[in-house]
Design a protein around this motif. Structure first.
Motif, PDB file in Angstrom:
ATOM      1  N   GLY A   1       0.945  -1.255  -0.016  1.00  9.55           N
ATOM      2  CA  GLY A   1      -0.072  -0.066   0.072  1.00  9.55           C
ATOM      3  C   GLY A   1       0.960   1.224   0.019  1.00  9.55           C
TER       4      GLY A   1
ATOM      5  N   THR B   1      -5.935  14.604  -0.090  1.00 10.08           N
ATOM      6  CA  THR B   1      -6.785  14.699   1.036  1.00 10.08           C
ATOM      7  C   THR B   1      -6.696  16.205   1.798  1.00 10.08           C
TER       8      THR B   1
ATOM      9  N   VAL C   1       0.419   8.453  -4.739  1.00  9.99           N
ATOM     10  CA  VAL C   1      -0.545   7.399  -4.445  1.00  9.99           C
ATOM     11  C   VAL C   1      -1.883   7.992  -4.711  1.00  9.99           C
ATOM     12  N   MET C   2      -2.342   8.825  -4.394  1.00 11.52           N
ATOM     13  CA  MET C   2      -3.734   9.310  -4.695  1.00 11.52           C
ATOM     14  C   MET C   2      -3.768  10.041  -6.367  1.00 11.52           C
TER      15      MET C   2
ATOM     16  N   LYS D   1      -2.975   2.594  -4.518  1.00 15.24           N
ATOM     17  CA  LYS D   1      -4.413   3.015  -5.123  1.00 15.24           C
ATOM     18  C   LYS D   1      -5.019   2.402  -6.354  1.00 15.24           C
TER      19      LYS D   1
HETATM   20  C1  LIG Z   1      -0.701  10.762  -0.955  1.00 12.74           C
HETATM   21  C2  LIG Z   1      -0.710   9.740  -0.328  1.00 12.74           C
HETATM   22  N1  LIG Z   1       0.098   9.072   0.221  1.00 12.74           N
HETATM   23  C3  LIG Z   1       0.034   8.053   1.065  1.00 12.74           C
HETATM   24  C4  LIG Z   1      -1.321   7.468   1.288  1.00 12.74           C
HETATM   25  C5  LIG Z   1      -1.177   6.122   2.219  1.00 12.74           C
HETATM   26  O1  LIG Z   1      -1.656   5.179   1.405  1.00 12.74           O
HETATM   27  P1  LIG Z   1      -2.215   3.748   2.285  1.00 12.74           P
HETATM   28  O2  LIG Z   1      -3.453   4.005   3.046  1.00 12.74           O
HETATM   29  O3  LIG Z   1      -2.521   2.771   1.232  1.00 12.74           O
HETATM   30  O4  LIG Z   1      -1.078   3.247   3.168  1.00 12.74           O
HETATM   31  C6  LIG Z   1      -2.448   8.085   1.086  1.00 12.74           C
HETATM   32  C7  LIG Z   1      -3.754   7.546   1.285  1.00 12.74           C
HETATM   33  O5  LIG Z   1      -4.585   8.223   1.309  1.00 12.74           O
HETATM   34  C8  LIG Z   1      -2.072   9.180   0.186  1.00 12.74           C
HETATM   35  O6  LIG Z   1      -3.307   9.612  -0.296  1.00 12.74           O
END
Ligand SMILES: Cc1ncc(COP(=O)(O)O)c(C=O)c1O
Length: 454
Positions: free
Chosen positions: A120, A226, A256-257, A283
């Motif tokens: 993740g 977020t 990630v997003m 994601k």
């Molecule tokens: C930009 C960003 N980095 C890292 C993460 C963390 O990812 P995870 O929830 O898969 O560990 C998120 C989760 O929303 C995110 O938006």
């Protein structure tokens, strides 16, 4: 997508809910105060509950179902992989793992050609920081306020929002700075150019006072998610790239997003023509059908670990089921022009539609975003820009946003709400009709928010 026939089964829903309440410990929640919706099924952009209510998912889960729910080709690929080779340890070369890495590397910018797989996003961030520290021999990492990087120890300390506070180990080598955000400018800027120049100067000053030779990495979300979907002004990321080069600092972009189609490009970095040294992803890589994340690594950092072992690993790194889902997802996205669709929906439906809502609803302070990555910044008053609810409000102080969220759900739209914002973040393959349905639901619910303006 054709409407689904939903057979209500409230009794089954009640059983699911009862077992959940008895045994499931949920993320980020006071366990006794939550009331999770029991979900009976999902397809495409919709999901439904056991009472026969159907919701248009304008949150994409947690902004990750970029190809929607239950895409038949990806479901079939997972089934086929399960029948062939469900799992295999990370030290071996496995066909789907190799292919997933090849397809990802083909799309990541520049020479980010080696892929370290994780389960993740947070683990991706942890390992990117580890690589940067070992590569530079330095310890500090600079990250931005108004950011989220995950919930594991390093990732949560890098995070610049209140989710960090409870787990903040007094910085742990992290120094935070202000990234640009013109609407709520930390630099009292009035133009994008001014915001950009001042934000870069602030970063330079932070580095000078911390000591450039102590800084391993700067980590930024290419477009913070977020925290509010703040597209950086032209020149900012290129400026950070130049600063990193000048001081031998590793530049990490967290996609990630923002990655895998969300902004209307495979990676958000393409909008700004910058190539980081490390890029984290998760994601959208396989729409979360099976947990997967990773770090894309450039040639120079990869070379650091050519003769010297990389001291990190995960039992499920490059899990075959997750990699099979990634291969199928990337193929579906290419064949069905999902990334192009995200760009089209942003330019022609969501962008204009949300701006039109802003004209009629005084609670909308700013509309910002691109692709299928939009935020409505809700305010009490457009002149003062005072947020509709205070920063990190809870309980009664958050009542206006709670009422707005409830109205959206009543109108059949499942929102992504954070503080005084609602994000319009549907699947990247959302149709025009679905996007317009979402706009109509937002239109109705914004009247509830309008009632709290002054
Ligand atoms: C930009 C960003 N980095 C890292 C993460 C963390 O990812 P995870 O929830 O898969 O560990 C998120 C989760 O929303 C995110 O938006």
């Amino acid at each position: 997508m054709t409407p689904h026939v939903i057979e209500p089964d409230p009794q089954a829903g009640a059983a699911v809910k009862a077992a959940d309440r008895a045994h499931v410990f949920h993320s980020w929640s006071a366990q006794g105060l939550i009331d999770p919706l029991a979900v009976a099924g999902a397809e495409g952009s919709y999901f439904w509950d056991y009472d026969g209510n159907r919701y248009l998912d304008f949150s994409s889960g947690l902004v990750y179902t970029n190809i929607g729910y239950q895409h038949p080709r990806v479901v079939a690929a997972i089934q086929e992989q399960a029948a062939k080779l469900t799992t295999f340890a990370p030290a071996f070369a496995v066909d789907v793992r190799s292919e997933a890495a090849r397809l990802i590397a083909e799309r990541t910018p520049g020479d980010l050609d080696k892929i370290f797989f994780t389960n993740g996003g947070a683990e991706a961030v942890e390992n990117a920081v580890r690589m940067a520290r070992l590569h530079t021999g330095r310890t500090k990492v600079l990250s931005a306020y108004r950011s989220y990087h995950g919930a594991t120890s390093t990732a949560i300390n890098l995070t610049g929002d209140p989710r960090r506070w409870a787990s903040d180990s007094g910085t742990a080598g992290v120094v935070r700075f202000w990234a640009p955000f013109l609407y709520r400018s930390p630099f009292y800027a009035t133009t994008e150019a001014e915001e950009c120049a001042r934000a870069l100067q602030h970063l330079e000053d932070t580095i000078a006072f911390e000591g450039p030779a102590t800084i391993a990495a700067i980590i930024l979300e290419t477009v913070p998610g977020t925290a509010g979907i703040m597209t950086p002004p032209p020149g900012y990321l290129a400026g950070v790239r130049e600063i990193c080069d000048r001081y031998g600092i590793v530049f990490i972009l967290d996609e990630v997003m923002a990655g895998f189609g969300r902004t209307g490009r495979w990676f958000a970095s393409e909008h700004f023509d910058v190539v980081p040294d490390l890029m984290t992803f998760a994601k959208g890589v396989n729409s979360g059908y099976v947990p997967l994340g990773g770090v894309a690594i450039n040639a120079e950092i990869a070379a650091t670990f050519d003769k010297r072992p990389f001291p990190g690993g995960l039992t499920y790194s490059g899990h075959p089921l997750a990699c099979a889902a990634a291969v199928a997802t990337i193929q579906v996205m290419a064949d069905e022009k999902v990334v192009e669709n995200a760009a089209h929906i942003g330019e022609n439906v969501l962008g204009p539609g949300l701006r039109e809502l802003a004209k009629r609803h005084p609670s909308v302070g700013e509309v910002r975003g691109m692709g299928v990555f939009w935020a409505l910044d809700l305010v009490k008053n457009r002149e003062t820009r005072e947020p509709l609810v205070p920063y990190n409000a809870a309980g009664e102080a958050n009542a206006p946003m709670a009422a707005f969220g409830a109205a959206l759900k009543k109108n059949g739209l499942w929102p992504f709400i954070n503080m005084n914002r609602t994000h319009a973040v549907p699947a990247c393959n959302v149709t025009e009709a679905e996007a317009k349905e979402g706009l109509a639901a937002l239109d109705a619910a914004l009247s509830v928010a309008d009632a709290h303006t002054v």
